[in-house]
Design a protein around this motif. Structure first.
Motif, short mmCIF file in Angstrom:
data_model
loop_
_atom_site.label_atom_id
_atom_site.label_comp_id
_atom_site.label_asym_id
_atom_site.label_seq_id
_atom_site.Cartn_x
_atom_site.Cartn_y
_atom_site.Cartn_z
N PHE A 1 49.25 39.15 40.72
CA PHE A 1 48.04 39.89 40.39
C PHE A 1 47.58 39.60 38.97
N THR A 2 48.50 39.60 38.01
CA THR A 2 48.10 39.37 36.62
C THR A 2 47.55 37.96 36.44
N GLN A 3 48.14 36.98 37.15
CA GLN A 3 47.59 35.62 37.07
C GLN A 3 46.19 35.56 37.65
N PHE A 4 45.96 36.32 38.72
CA PHE A 4 44.63 36.37 39.32
C PHE A 4 43.63 37.02 38.37
N ILE A 5 44.03 38.07 37.70
CA ILE A 5 43.13 38.77 36.78
C ILE A 5 42.81 37.91 35.57
N LEU A 6 43.84 37.30 34.98
CA LEU A 6 43.63 36.52 33.77
C LEU A 6 43.11 35.12 34.06
N GLY A 7 43.03 34.76 35.33
CA GLY A 7 42.49 33.47 35.72
C GLY A 7 41.07 33.59 36.23
N PRO A 8 40.87 33.63 37.55
CA PRO A 8 39.51 33.66 38.09
C PRO A 8 38.69 34.87 37.67
N VAL A 9 39.31 36.05 37.63
CA VAL A 9 38.54 37.26 37.28
C VAL A 9 38.07 37.20 35.84
N MET A 10 38.97 36.84 34.93
CA MET A 10 38.58 36.77 33.52
C MET A 10 37.55 35.68 33.30
N LEU B 1 49.36 42.70 54.70
CA LEU B 1 48.61 41.53 54.25
C LEU B 1 49.04 41.20 52.83
N HIS B 2 49.40 39.95 52.63
CA HIS B 2 49.81 39.54 51.29
C HIS B 2 48.59 39.57 50.36
N PRO B 3 48.75 40.03 49.12
CA PRO B 3 47.59 40.14 48.21
C PRO B 3 46.87 38.82 47.97
N SER B 4 47.57 37.69 48.10
CA SER B 4 46.90 36.41 47.83
C SER B 4 45.74 36.17 48.79
N TRP B 5 45.80 36.73 50.02
CA TRP B 5 44.67 36.58 50.94
C TRP B 5 43.47 37.36 50.44
#
Length: 1612
Positions: free
Chosen positions: A415-424, A371-375
């Motif tokens: 992953f880093t874009q996901f962390i520094l975007g929606p998660v942050m 499964l691709h992490p983006s899912w």
């Protein structure tokens, strides 16, 4: 018009239809709609006679004329979507009639219709072009010569639908198809149904052309790709298009397969996260399920890549067994997150483990992830939008606790874009994530806060060197981009300060940090602000790249961390950390000034920069040199802070040889304040005599000195930081002190002549205060300061005396007066609040009283307009003058005696003038006026009660004016309390206006304290200090005899009993966000010196617990004069008992930690405090009431305290023990709670007795009294009785009461019976209870037990716990001699401190209720990852029937399978009809018949139908019309079925429903009338097994509807 009538008309008149058409076209009297209807009828006649008709040459012109004169104008006139048009309900009918006429005319034209069709197609094309152009430009226009867009779409629909019936083939499809796609792309999705009409009607017709299928389906796909990159509307249209053409994209015969396109899967992820439209999310889920289902049925491998994310989706038949469970769990989770109920969502969340495992699993054969992490990111982002905050917290914790080491490849997959975007964004914006959960201690770090640091550490461990640098830079960028709450920012910055050091931040990042500090830290709490800035400073030390950070930017950033917030304060651990880091890395930092100065100066890099910085800070530009404005202070602040940091850090390195440091200079590489500040000293030593020195340059030098003294600090912590630095700074100041003081005196007394000099006045006076503080006395410098101040006073008084009040004032003279008055106020403040060495200046200031001229005012000068002085500027001048003037007044009133008061006038006149000046005063001027008013109150209270009341009202008005001014509100509040509750006014009679006003404003302050923390603290600290005799400002009471003063205080406290009671039970209700902030502040406090804000800011005077602590301190202090306070204590005890009674009557039952519980708990805590003062008479009067209180529904903490009160009273006054024995008499009607408490009191009381004989006699009486209760049927009472007997028996054994035990030997079998329940959990909890076996009522009697130990052990929220240390911090100071107090502060025993919270749960009235621990643990455990879960979702095949997946028009009714009609006209209750409507919608009933449509608008109906009426076809048939209606339905082929018990009724289990069934339901009471039963084909009844005669009509109908659905709809 009917065609048969037309034929008759034609036969009678012998006129052909063509002639009739021509006549009709020329008849102006006929309405347009009637004309279209008649023409349609005439054309239908022509169509029927077309084969035998020989008038083709006449038909073609007639048809052409109809099209041009009737059809086209009618269609152009139809307007369904233009803005500003009034919609006509007849327009849809006219549209369809005109379209039908157009098609008939085209059909009658035969082979000659090509030109006509081409002209119509051209009109459609032009109309759609015009529409698209308008949408691109963003406006609507009213074009008369084109069609409305919906009209054009409808005409095109008619053309395509009848294309096969036209005599010739036309190519208009090829012409219009691109225009249709363009229209779909530019249509407004929400305001029109154009998109749904195009997708649902036109495109399927265009795709029916097999020759052009591939071309057109490819064009549609290109349109989808364009929509994918558009906004929300475009994405929603894309999913409408995909769902509407799903059969073409997923059909087996279709060669174009979207499942092999990476853009399709990327679009699905976008659709699943569309937050504005739930329909789009449902469409996305439907497409995902159908795509997975389609792929799983195909025996082929699919690999889909996306330009942004790489390999996004893949499928292989060889790995289908591994892939299918992953996608099934994914679909289950993503669908379940649409549900709002947490109990539905929570059981599904553990299945995320499957997805996480799949994300970490790399299959070696294809070499890609399951499964691709983006899912996975999609699931988390969807969870962030859920309505329940617990889901948000779960999602964040799941992310922060990911095992990144098991999935190292995800770092390169967004992953880093996901962390520094929606998660942050989620971490920074949602403060509720940091709420303290149940079970977490006050001051503990929340779970989310704990997880941030380990997560960031794991992220850094997974990244390479370059990626780490970029990650840390992007983190600060994310902080500066997102709006941050103070609480989230605290925990994020704390993590940044603690992660492993990474040299990543340069000047750009420091600029972003300054932006965050100045714009995002939006909180008024200095603890939070200071902690955030402290973390930033620590993070800079860890993350700054010394090769990319310049000293200039570093200095600006450190200066931005303001010292007022308790961050960069000299002497703290943070200061030492930064100074040490600067010493170690200062020589490696960038110096931007070297490019401007040419050859570098000798010395180290840091010393060169500091030296250059000092030079730059004192340089003035030509504009500044020629101007008169005061230079800014920021540059001086930056260089002063950096200078002290650098010198402190270096001096620490010379601690072994401090003389080396003192005599070093910059040429040797060692920083020296003397050499670095030599330019400043030179300028100041020549400032008074240098004729050409620019004033701005001297001002800049003075700024540096002021900032140096300010940053150096005067506290013991600051002075003890580095003695060498202090010595150097003192030497530098002394080297220019004499000239600087002379310069300041000269400026203040002779050179303040312009409005721009006002800022200089403030700076000069501030410097004088700093000099006096820096040199407190005992040296030559102090004498210099004293001499200069003496000269300043004399010259200022002389300047003010020389002003002629009768002369017309000018700006220059007024400014001189202002400077002189400001100088006098400065010296007054130094004498009044400064070091003792300056008190001798008081004699010189006595003469200031004669130059105040309070009656003259300070009006605007006559030449102010010519000097360009604005009204606002002069207003500020007036406020500064008023503040200075009344500072001098306050000082003169402060002086002992009345030497200077005679020049001021009477106190009443002064107070009146002060109140008058408050009308124009703002800021500090108003505060100074209030301080003076407070000093005047004791001088006027005896003769001017009305004046005192006026002063109180004036002060309250100022409080309201400064309500939102955070800088001045608290000083104003302190002054208001000092005025209104001045000791001189506290003794006012209860009938006086002063007392009534005090009561009023006390109530206002308590109400304000509910909203603003700390307001009530000010009031109670002041009042309790007075009542306890610790208020030194009480002039009247201090002058009286001690006994008289005590009587006055007792009288005042008694009169203000309501205030005391309100304070004793005070505890505000905080909103959730404020409670989170308070919990975070508690966490910062417990960090101690790890956070430097705690070193600089020690106390929290706004803690609302201080209110009750002040009351307790006051009540304990009266023990010195207990006899005199007895009436007060009796009244207080009586009122507290009444308070408890009032709450009991108001709320009979309440939950743990509910407001009634906390209120009653506070009441009985105060009762325990005053218990030593209770007389035997008062105790005898209320002992029965205390026992009755035990019978009420009280929580365990209240019960414990009432029992404790009774124990102490019964022990002190044995005569009251008879009440206990009376209560223990066996009576089966007694409540369980009171009996349990009385047996606990009995067991404890025997142990309190000191005399052994008294103990033996007590137990001799207690055993037979308790024994009967051990044999009662009630389990709870029996257990308590056995416990009490066991406890007393064991104690008698230990004490050796052998004879007593022999007399009561019959107790042994009863105690042995206890063994039968020893193994039970109840008995175990009983024996472990702290109150029974660890609590000692007399030894544990202390403030600590009452306010901390007992609340903790009773399960009260920690917001109610009060630490004993808080009582030590508050007035009055009574705890120095703790042993002499009747109530000690600390508990001498350690036993209770070792106990843990535990409750024994008993069900029954009168006993507390608490959640069983085992059940609580069970409820908090996570559900299993496998197993069955709730799933309120249907499969994709069934969702095909949902119209909103394919159409945007939500008013289109659902096309149902089956032909069931439910007739409910006989039912008249909206509740039954609403539930029946919902049942009909669920099971797809084709029609629901109601007796009246008014039921649909009924609120009760809508509550039960839950919007299902919008999806069910509802008809109205009144009860009287039912016979005709059912007969009509019989003629249409329906089988008539009645739900009724009759003689011939059929059993439901044996009945087979026909496809076309009509179900008639009877009335709730009367059923189906006999006359209707006779019309039915059959009656069906439901078999029953119970006694009740019938079911509810809605339930009966639901059962039959389900049976029909089972047989006819889902039988396949």
């Amino acid at each position: 018009m009917d065609s048969i009538l037309l034929k008759l008309l034609q036969r009678e008149s012998a006129v052909s239809p063509v002639q009739l058409i021509q006549n009709l076209l020329r008849d102006p009297s006929c309405a347009l709609d009637d004309r279209i209807e008649a023409l349609n009828s005439l054309c239908s006649v022509l169509e029927s006679d077309a084969k035998g008709c020989h008038q083709h040459d006449q038909i073609l012109p007639a048809c052409e004329e109809v099209i041009n004169t009737i059809c086209i104008p009618s269609l152009k006139a139809v307007n369904t979507s233009r803005v500003g048009k009034t919609k006509d309900s007849s327009q849809p009918q006219r549209l369809h009639a005109a379209c039908e006429l157009l098609i008939r005319c085209l059909g009658l034209s035969g082979s000659q219709s090509a030109d006509l069709i081409e002209s119509v197609a051209l009109l459609i094309d032009v109309s759609l072009r015009t529409y698209c152009e308008e949408q691109r430009l963003g406006y609507d226009s009213d074009h008369k010569d084109v069609l409305d867009v919906k009209t054009a779409v409808e005409v095109m629909n008619y053309l395509l639908k009848h294309a096969s019936t036209l005599s010739t083939h036309h190519g208009f499809e090829t012409q219009l198809f691109p225009r249709v796609l363009d229209t779909l792309e530019h249509s407004r999705f929400y305001t029109e149904g154009t998109a749904s009409r195009v997708v649902g009607i036109l495109l399927p017709k265009f795709l029916s052309n097999a020759d052009r299928y591939q071309e057109r389906i490819s064009a549609i796909w290109e349109l989808l790709l364009r929509l994918k990159t558009g906004g929300h509307d475009a994405v929603e249209k894309a999913f409408l298009l995909l769902c509407g053409l799903a059969d073409h994209f997923f059909g087996g015969a279709c060669s174009f397969d979207v499942t092999s396109q990476g853009e399709f899967w990327a679009l699905l992820q976008v659709g699943l996260l569309t937050g504005t439209n739930a329909v789009t999310r449902k469409r996305a889920m439907y497409l995902l399920k159908r795509a997975i289902d389609t792929i799983s049925r195909c025996d082929r491998t699919i690999t889909c890549t996306d330009a942004a994310t790489g390999l996004l989706f893949w499928w292989s038949p060889a790995h289908a067994a591994q892939l299918m469970p992953v996608w099934q769990d994914y679909i289950l989770i993503i669908e379940t997150l649409e549900e709002n109920q947490v109990h539905v969502v929570k059981p599904v969340l553990p299945r995320m483990k499957t997805l996480i495992t799949a994300m970490a699993t790399v299959l070696p054969d294809p070499g890609c992830l399951l499964l691709h992490p983006s899912w996975l990111y999609t699931v988390y982002r969807k969870a962030f939008t859920h309505d329940n905050k617990n889901i948000h917290r779960w999602a964040l914790l799941d992310i922060l606790q990911l095992d990144l080491a098991a999935s190292p490849h995800i770092i390169t997959m967004g992953f880093t874009q996901f962390i520094l975007g929606p998660v942050m964004s989620k971490l920074l914006q949602d403060t509720s994530l940091y709420n303290r959960l149940e079970g977490e201690k006050l001051g503990s770090c929340p779970v989310i806060g704990q997880a941030i640091l380990p997560f960031l550490t794991k992220c850094l461990d997974m990244l390479g060197s370059a990626e780490k640098v970029q990650f840390m830079q992007d983190t600060i960028t994310a902080l500066s981009r997102e709006p941050c709450g103070a609480v989230p920012l605290l925990y994020v910055t704390q993590a940044l300060a603690s992660v492993p050091p990474v040299p990543a931040w340069g000047d750009a990042t420091l600029a972003q940090i300054r932006q965050v500090v100045m714009t995002h830290v939006m909180t008024n709490n200095i603890t939070l602000r200071g902690a955030i800035q402290c973390h930033f400073a620590q993070a800079i030390c860890n993350m700054a790249d010394v090769e990319k950070v310049s000293l200039q930017q570093l200095a600006s950033t450190l200066a931005c961390l303001e010292r007022e917030d308790g961050c960069m304060v000299r002497g703290t651990g943070l200061w030492e950390q930064v100074s040490r880091w600067l010493t170690e890395h200062g020589d490696h930092l960038l110096d931007l000034s070297t490019t401007q100065t040419g050859d570098p100066a000798p010395g180290t890099h840091l010393s060169r920069f500091v030296q250059a910085g000092v030079q730059a800070a004192i340089q003035v530009s030509p504009e500044e040199a020629s101007g008169s404005d005061l230079p800014g202070r920021s540059e001086a602040h930056s260089i002063a802070m950096l200078l002290l940091l650098a010198v402190d850090g270096q001096m620490k390195g010379f601690q072994g040889n401090p003389q080396t440091a003192l005599h070093s200079d910059s040429t040797t590489g060692v920083l020296s304040l003397e050499s670095l500040l030599s330019p400043v000293v030179q300028v100041l030593n020549s400032a008074r005599t240098h004729p050409y020195l620019p004033p701005a340059k001297a001002d800049r030098c003075l700024h540096i000195l002021s900032c140096l003294m300010q940053e150096h600090g005067t506290s013991e912590m600051a002075r003890g930081c580095c003695a060498s630095t202090t010595q150097q700074l003192s030497q530098v100041l002394q080297s220019c002190l004499e000239e600087t003081l002379a310069f300041l005196v000269q400026k203040l007394t002779a050179e303040i002549t312009k409005m721009a000099d006002i800022g200089r006045v403030n700076m000069y006076t501030q410097l004088l205060k700093q000099f006096s503080t820096f040199y407190p006395g005992g040296n030559h410098a102090t004498n210099l300061v004293l001499g200069s101040l003496q000269t300043l006073v004399e010259r200022s008084i002389s300047t003010l005396e020389s002003q002629d009040s009768q002369q017309v004032s000018v700006v220059q003279s007024q400014l001189c007066c202002l400077a002189a008055m400001r100088s006098l106020s400065c010296v007054c403040e130094i004498v009044q609040t400064g070091p003792a060495a300056y008190r001798r200046l008081g004699e010189a200031l006595v003469g200031a009283g004669r130059v105040l001229r309070l009656q003259d005012g300070f009006g605007k000068p006559a030449d102010a307009d010519s000097e360009h002085v604005s009204r606002e500027d002069w207003g500020r001048v007036v406020c500064l003058y008023v503040e200075s003037q009344w500072t001098v007044v306050d000082f003169l009133l402060w002086l002992p005696g009345d030497r200077a008061c005679h020049a001021l006038g009477s106190p009443a006149e002064l107070l009146t003038r002060a109140m008058d000046n408050t009308e124009v005063a703002t800021g500090m001027a108003a505060i100074q006026l209030m301080r003076t008013m407070e000093r005047l109150i004791p001088l006027v209270h005896e003769s001017g009660e009305s004046l005192c009341v006026a002063a109180m009202d004036c002060a309250w008005k100022l409080v309201q004016d400064f309500y939102r001014d955070t800088d001045h509100f608290w000083p104003v509040m302190y002054s208001f309390v000092g005025i209104t509750f001045h000791p001189a006014l506290m003794a006012a009679p209860a009938t006086s206006a002063v007392f009534l006003r005090q009561q009023q404003y006390a109530g206002e302050l308590f109400a304000m304290g509910e909203r603003i923390r700390g307001v009530t603290n000010i009031l109670l600290r002041h009042c309790c200090g007075y009542w306890a005799g610790g208020c030194s400002s009480d002039v009247q009471t201090a002058a009286a005899e001690p006994s008289t003063a005590l009587a006055v205080r007792i009288s005042s406290a008694t009169a203000h009993m309501d205030m005391i009671l309100e304070a004793a039970t005070f505890g505000p209700h905080f909103k959730r966000n404020l409670r989170t902030e308070l919990d975070t502040i508690a966490y910062v406090k417990q960090l101690g010196n790890k956070c430097s804000v705690n070193e600089a800011y020690k106390g929290d005077e706004r803690d609302d617990k201080q209110v009750r602590a002040c009351i307790v301190n006051f009540l304990v202090s009266i023990s010195r004069h207990q006899e005199q306070w007895t009436p007060f204590i009796e009244l207080l005890f009586t009122r507290l008992v009444e308070k408890d009674q009032e709450m009991t009557k108001k709320v009979h039952r309440y939950h743990l930690n509910a407001y009634p519980h906390r209120y009653k708990n506070r009441v009985w805590q105060v009762v325990l405090v005053i218990l030593p003062y209770i007389s035997e008479t008062l105790a005898a009067r209320y002992v029965d009431h205390l026992f009755n209180t035990l019978a009420a529904e009280n929580q365990i903490s209240v019960r414990y305290m009432v029992e404790w009160c009774l124990l102490l009273l019964l022990h002190r006054y044995p005569s009251l023990q008879s009440h206990l024995w009376d209560g223990l008499r066996h009576d089966s009607d007694k409540r369980i709670g009171i009996m349990a408490s009385q047996m606990e009191i009995t067991a404890h009381l025997g142990l309190l007795l000191e005399d052994k004989l008294e103990q033996e006699a007590f137990f001799d009486k207690a055993f037979p009294a308790v024994m009967p209760w051990a044999l009662v049927p009630h389990f709870a009472v029996r257990v308590f009785a056995l416990s009490a007997l066991q406890w007393m028996w064991r104690y008698c054994q230990e004490q050796g009461f052998t004879s007593l035990m022999e007399r009561h030997s019959l107790l042994r079998p009863c105690l042995d019976a206890k063994e039968n329940i020893t193994a039970s959990k109840v008995w175990k909890k009983m024996t472990e209870n702290w109150y029974i076996y660890n609590f000692r009522p007399r030894q544990d009697y202390s403030v600590e037990t009452i306010f901390h130990s007992l609340p903790y052990l009773s399960g009260i929220t920690d917001a109610e716990w009060i630490s004993p240390n808080l009582f030590l911090q508050l007035p009055p100071a009574i705890w120095q001699d703790d042993e002499s107090k009747p109530l000690p502060l600390w508990n001498p025993r350690e036993d209770l401190r070792k106990c843990v919270y535990s409750l024994w749960k008993i069900k029954g009235p009168g006993i507390w209720n608490s959640q069983d621990d085992s059940k609580q643990e069970e409820s908090q455990s996570d559900p299993p990852a496998e197993g069955n879960v709730q799933k309120k979702i249907i499969t994709w095949r069934h969702t095909l029937e949902e119209p909103h997946l394919n159409m945007a028009d939500m008013h289109i009714k659902v096309v149902r399978k089956g032909h069931l009609v439910v007739v409910a006209s006989l039912i008249d209750k909206p509740t039954n009809l609403g539930g029946l409507c919902r049942t009909c919608e669920i099971f797809g009933v084709s029609t629901l018949v109601l007796g009246s449509m008014k039921y649909v608008e009924d609120k009760t109906f809508q509550q039960l139908s839950v919007s299902s009426q919008g999806w069910v076809n509802i008809q109205e048939v009144r009860p009287g019309e039912l016979p005709e209606y059912v007969e009509e339905m019989r003629r249409q082929g329906y089988f008539l079925i009645g739900v009724e018990q009759t003689a011939d009724s059929r059993n439901l289990t044996e009945f087979t429903f026909p496809d076309k069934s009509l179900l008639l339901l009877g009335n709730e009471k009367e059923g189906i009338p006999v006359e209707l039963i006779h019309q039915l084909d059959v009656c069906v009844e439901i078999p029953q097994q119970g006694i009740c005669r019938s079911l509810n009509v809605h339930v009966s109908g639901a059962l039959l509807i389900w049976e029909y659905t089972r047989q006819q709809v889902i039988k396949d």
